[in-house]
Design an enzyme around this catalytic site. Structure first.
Site, mmCIF file in Angstrom:
data_model
loop_
_atom_site.group_PDB
_atom_site.id
_atom_site.type_symbol
_atom_site.label_atom_id
_atom_site.label_comp_id
_atom_site.label_asym_id
_atom_site.label_seq_id
_atom_site.Cartn_x
_atom_site.Cartn_y
_atom_site.Cartn_z
ATOM 1 N N SER A 127 -5.283 0.679 13.190
ATOM 2 C CA SER A 127 -5.583 2.091 12.900
ATOM 3 C C SER A 127 -4.759 2.598 11.727
ATOM 4 O O SER A 127 -5.243 3.386 10.911
ATOM 5 C CB SER A 127 -5.314 2.943 14.143
ATOM 6 O OG SER A 127 -3.943 2.876 14.528
ATOM 7 N N ARG A 131 -7.263 3.597 8.416
ATOM 8 C CA ARG A 131 -7.382 5.018 8.099
ATOM 9 C C ARG A 131 -7.176 5.246 6.598
ATOM 10 O O ARG A 131 -7.968 5.929 5.935
ATOM 11 C CB ARG A 131 -6.374 5.840 8.904
ATOM 12 C CG ARG A 131 -6.438 7.339 8.612
ATOM 13 C CD ARG A 131 -5.384 8.102 9.385
ATOM 14 N NE ARG A 131 -5.670 8.126 10.816
ATOM 15 C CZ ARG A 131 -5.046 7.375 11.716
ATOM 16 N NH1 ARG A 131 -4.103 6.525 11.332
ATOM 17 N NH2 ARG A 131 -5.361 7.453 12.984
ATOM 18 N N ASN A 133 -10.414 6.054 3.715
ATOM 19 C CA ASN A 133 -10.444 7.284 2.914
ATOM 20 C C ASN A 133 -10.418 6.988 1.422
ATOM 21 O O ASN A 133 -11.153 7.615 0.649
ATOM 22 C CB ASN A 133 -9.258 8.172 3.296
ATOM 23 C CG ASN A 133 -9.505 8.964 4.563
ATOM 24 O OD1 ASN A 133 -10.099 10.032 4.547
ATOM 25 N ND2 ASN A 133 -9.044 8.427 5.686
#
Length: 297
Positions: free
Chosen positions: A227, A231, A235
């Protein structure tokens, strides 16, 4: 990666289809370390940009520290002190130990380095492609945003994961770390007193609880670096794709150029927030994970 909307950019990419244009700009300068390639492939652009930006950022901080004075600070020193104070306040709110020995400097390094790598997304993609083509040929490829490469974000997250385990063992000892791995969150067999019926049942079931504890902890340990890395990668990769799509729109004519320029400027302004926010989130998660390593269940 911001796109140039001038006619020369359109001319440079005239031989590429829209999908080819995007594929070209999203391809890495990859060199296999051995003949079988596969996993052992070096992304030269990612490696060079990451190291160069790290040296530049740390060099600027070193220069600011050398020129720091105890009197009225100049604009540069005031800005650096503001960043230092901001990071230190965030770390103090999460980590309650001796933060200045390692945690706060690590948080500062992570934030500035990730922010610098994210900021490469503002370089005009066609300018970068033009410079690389000039030196390396028409088909040369170069990704200027290291954090849009999953290898970079996973390497950073994996480093934090290793530090987390190191500090957990350092704070609790190897025995305490293993004990917590098998005895949290459901406790250990020592908590069950076989003098009562329920205590006897708990003692019998404790090996099963050890297995459950271990599985729960393994899920936690595996999910953290995944994670943490995905993440940031997601993005930044999405930001690159959006810039490229706006660049394609800008190459469709006068109307597309105007609309692409307006939307590109708007997205660039919004992307400033994303670049800073993702660096901040990555830094905060780093501090949280290291703080959790010092705590016991």
């Amino acid at each position: 990666m911001a796109t140039e909307h001038a006619d020369n950019a359109q001319h440079a990419e005239h031989a590429l289809t829209p999908s080819g244009y995007i594929e070209h700009h999203l391809s890495f300068n990859a060199h296999p370390i051995n003949e079988s390639a596969g996993f052992w492939t070096l992304h030269v652009d990612t490696f060079v940009m990451s190291v160069a930006l790290g040296l530049i950022v740390m060099g600027l901080i070193w220069l600011a520290a050398r020129k720091a004075t105890s009197g009225v600070p100049g604009k540069g020193q005031a800005f650096v002190e503001l960043v230092f104070s901001f990071i230190d306040d965030q770390v103090r709110n999460i980590f309650h130990g001796n933060r200045h020995s390692f945690i706060a400097p690590t948080a500062l390094t992570v934030f500035l380095w990730v922010f610098a790598m994210n900021s490469m997304d503002f370089l005009p993609v066609d300018w970068v492609a033009g410079i690389v083509s000039f030196f390396g040929g028409e088909h040369a490829k170069w990704r200027a945003v290291p954090t849009s490469d999953i290898n970079t974000t996973f390497a950073l997250a994996l480093t934090v994961w290793i530090l987390m385990i190191f500090f957990a063992i350092k704070a609790k000892g190897l025995g305490g770390f293993v004990h917590e791995l098998f005895c949290a969150p459901f406790g250990s067999a020592k908590l069950f007193k076989p003098k009562s019926f329920m205590g006897l049942v708990g003692l019998i079931l404790s090996p099963l609880l050890f297995v459950a504890n271990f599985l729960f902890n393994m899920i936690e340990y595996v999910s953290k670096p995944l994670s943490h890395s995905l993440r940031l990668f997601g993005n930044m990769y999405a930001g690159e794709v959006i810039f490229l799509l706006l660049g394609l729109w800008a190459a469709t004519g006068v109307t597309g150029t105007i609309a692409g320029a307006i939307l590109g400027a708007g997205w660039s302004i919004f992307h400033i927030l994303i670049v800073a926010l993702q660096a901040f989130i990555f830094m905060m998660l780093t501090v949280v994970y290291l703080a959790m390593a010092h705590e016991s269940h």
